[in-house]
Each structure stands twice: as C-alpha cells, then as structure tokens.
Write a protein that holds these residues in place. Structure first.
Motif, short mmCIF file in Angstrom:
data_model
loop_
_atom_site.label_atom_id
_atom_site.label_comp_id
_atom_site.label_asym_id
_atom_site.label_seq_id
_atom_site.Cartn_x
_atom_site.Cartn_y
_atom_site.Cartn_z
N ILE A 143 -4.86 -9.72 14.49
CA ILE A 143 -3.95 -8.66 14.92
C ILE A 143 -3.55 -7.74 13.77
O ILE A 143 -2.94 -6.70 13.99
N TYR A 144 -3.87 -8.11 12.53
CA TYR A 144 -3.59 -7.29 11.37
C TYR A 144 -4.87 -7.14 10.55
O TYR A 144 -5.72 -8.04 10.56
N PRO A 145 -5.01 -6.05 9.81
CA PRO A 145 -6.19 -5.91 8.96
C PRO A 145 -6.21 -6.92 7.82
O PRO A 145 -5.16 -7.39 7.38
N SER A 146 -7.39 -7.23 7.35
CA SER A 146 -7.54 -8.11 6.18
C SER A 146 -7.25 -7.31 4.91
O SER A 146 -6.85 -6.14 4.97
N LYS A 147 -7.51 -7.91 3.75
CA LYS A 147 -7.31 -7.22 2.48
C LYS A 147 -8.23 -6.00 2.35
O LYS A 147 -7.91 -5.08 1.60
N GLU A 148 -9.31 -5.99 3.07
CA GLU A 148 -10.25 -4.86 3.03
C GLU A 148 -9.84 -3.76 4.01
O GLU A 148 -10.40 -2.68 4.00
N GLY A 149 -8.87 -4.04 4.86
CA GLY A 149 -8.41 -3.07 5.85
C GLY A 149 -7.30 -2.18 5.31
O GLY A 149 -6.85 -2.33 4.17
N PHE A 150 -6.86 -1.25 6.14
CA PHE A 150 -5.80 -0.32 5.74
C PHE A 150 -5.20 0.31 7.00
O PHE A 150 -5.64 0.04 8.12
N TYR A 151 -4.20 1.16 6.78
CA TYR A 151 -3.49 1.83 7.87
C TYR A 151 -3.56 3.34 7.68
O TYR A 151 -3.33 3.83 6.57
N ALA A 152 -3.87 4.06 8.73
CA ALA A 152 -3.77 5.53 8.74
C ALA A 152 -2.48 5.84 9.48
O ALA A 152 -2.35 5.60 10.68
N THR A 153 -1.48 6.32 8.76
CA THR A 153 -0.13 6.51 9.28
C THR A 153 0.13 7.99 9.53
O THR A 153 -0.14 8.83 8.66
N ILE A 154 0.68 8.31 10.69
CA ILE A 154 0.95 9.70 11.07
C ILE A 154 2.14 10.21 10.26
O ILE A 154 3.23 9.63 10.31
N VAL A 155 1.93 11.29 9.53
CA VAL A 155 2.97 11.84 8.65
C VAL A 155 4.24 12.17 9.43
O VAL A 155 5.35 11.89 8.97
N SER A 156 4.11 12.74 10.61
CA SER A 156 5.30 13.15 11.37
C SER A 156 6.04 11.96 12.00
O SER A 156 7.13 12.14 12.54
N SER A 157 5.49 10.76 11.92
CA SER A 157 6.15 9.57 12.48
C SER A 157 6.94 8.78 11.45
O SER A 157 7.57 7.79 11.79
N ILE A 158 6.87 9.21 10.19
CA ILE A 158 7.54 8.46 9.14
C ILE A 158 8.41 9.38 8.29
O ILE A 158 8.28 10.60 8.32
N VAL A 159 9.29 8.76 7.53
CA VAL A 159 10.13 9.44 6.54
C VAL A 159 10.33 8.45 5.41
O VAL A 159 10.30 7.24 5.64
N ASN A 160 10.51 8.95 4.18
CA ASN A 160 10.75 7.98 3.11
C ASN A 160 12.23 7.71 2.97
O ASN A 160 13.08 8.53 3.30
N GLU A 161 12.54 6.51 2.53
CA GLU A 161 13.91 6.01 2.51
C GLU A 161 14.83 6.81 1.60
O GLU A 161 15.98 7.09 1.95
N ILE A 162 14.36 7.21 0.43
CA ILE A 162 15.21 7.96 -0.49
C ILE A 162 15.63 9.29 0.15
O ILE A 162 16.79 9.68 0.08
N TYR A 163 14.70 9.96 0.82
CA TYR A 163 15.06 11.20 1.50
C TYR A 163 16.04 10.93 2.64
O TYR A 163 17.04 11.63 2.78
N ALA A 164 15.77 9.91 3.44
CA ALA A 164 16.68 9.58 4.56
C ALA A 164 18.07 9.24 4.04
O ALA A 164 19.07 9.69 4.61
N ASP A 165 18.15 8.49 2.96
CA ASP A 165 19.45 8.15 2.38
C ASP A 165 20.19 9.40 1.90
O ASP A 165 21.41 9.48 1.99
#
Length: 185
Positions: A143-165
C-alpha cells in the motif's frame, strides 16, 4: 483620565509593547534545528518533511521548471496531464504520509517503468497526489512505495508549515492592546 489616556498613547507610540512580531521568515534565517513540513492545505495534517524533496526528471511532463516556491530556492515543478486532460503542477517527494487508494496502475504513468496509485490525506481524505513504485516491485498487497518509490504531490494541495504558521501567529500588539483597553474601561 485624559492624562492617563495621553500617557498610554505616548507609551504605545514610543515602542512599548506594541512592536509587531516579525512573521516574514526567510529560509536563510532558519536555524539548522528548524524543520519545515508540507501540510495538507485542507486540514493542516503533516504530510512530509520538506527535506524529502527530490529532483527527478519527468519525461511525460508538459513542462518542468525550477523556481522559488514554499520559501525554497530551486524547487522543481512538473506540469503533468492525466488521461482526462486535467493538468497538475506536482513536486516529487521521497516520503509522504498519505494513503494509497485502489490498485497499482500502469496506464498513463508519467514515469516510465513505474506504476501509480492515487494518494489521499490520511486525516481528511483530500487528493494529495500519486505514489509511484517501480513496476517490478509493485504487488497487490503493497500500500506504500518501497525505497525505490516516490510521491508526486499536487502543489495546490499542500502548504509548508512555516508559511502556514506565519499566517496564524497573533502579533503581540493585539494582546497588549486588548489588555490595555480592558484596564481603561
């Protein structure tokens, strides 16, 4: 009474407790112990440390660019298109705390030799992106990628914590004024 109000005004104008808190944090100003996270833009759940960013070429991207985003210099963003002709700007992360939905898919993979699954926020279920796994390592029970796997994350779906704070920090002058105005009444 007028004298007290005038004294309070002078105290506040001359820099008493009303100085604004600096919330404009620049990456160079962070200490090495400060760790920034990517968060789900909907619920604020931790998704991944910013340190897991990866630079991987995406042969199927419509365009790739290196830019300044999330307060980070030289972040690579790929614009990709799915089978429904929807376009997404994505960044590549080595690790992410999200849940894979469905079976591994090989059709319309943006990365040759990799299969993918939709990835949703573990807290609110928001579509965050996709997880990718090398074809030879993908099994139905994984259900999760192995060490050789990775994630393609949608920029508009995330925010970084320092900015949010920085958006939710209450400047010190608000609490000072509310305390001071309470004393006047």
């Amino acid at each position: 009474m007028v004298f007290a109000a005038a004294l309070l005004f002078i105290f506040l104008v001359c820099g008493g407790v009303t100085k604004f808190q600096d919330t404009n944090i620049r990456p160079g100003e962070l200490t090495s112990s400060a760790i920034d996270y990517f968060l789900c833009r909907i619920c604020g759940n931790d998704l991944s440390p910013v340190s897991t960013l990866m630079h991987i070429d995406c042969p199927a991207s419509l365009k790739s660019r290196t830019t300044h985003q999330f307060g980070i210099k030289d972040i690579r963003i790929h614009t990709v298109q799915n089978s429904l002709h929807l376009k997404f700007d994505v960044i590549i992360l080595k690790k992410a705390f999200c849940i894979g939905k469905g079976n591994w898919q090989s059709d319309f993979s943006w990365f040759p030799g990799y299969v993918w699954k939709v990835c949703v926020c573990a807290h609110c279920g928001q579509h965050i992106g996709w997880m990718f796994e090398p074809l030879h390592l993908a099994t139905k029970d994984k259900i999760y990628p192995s060490k050789e796997g990775f994630y393609a994350t949608i920029v508009s779906s995330i925010v970084n914590e320092i900015y949010a704070d920085s958006l939710i920090v209450v400047p010190k002058h608000f609490t000072a004024r509310s305390l001071t105005s309470d004393k006047l009444n």
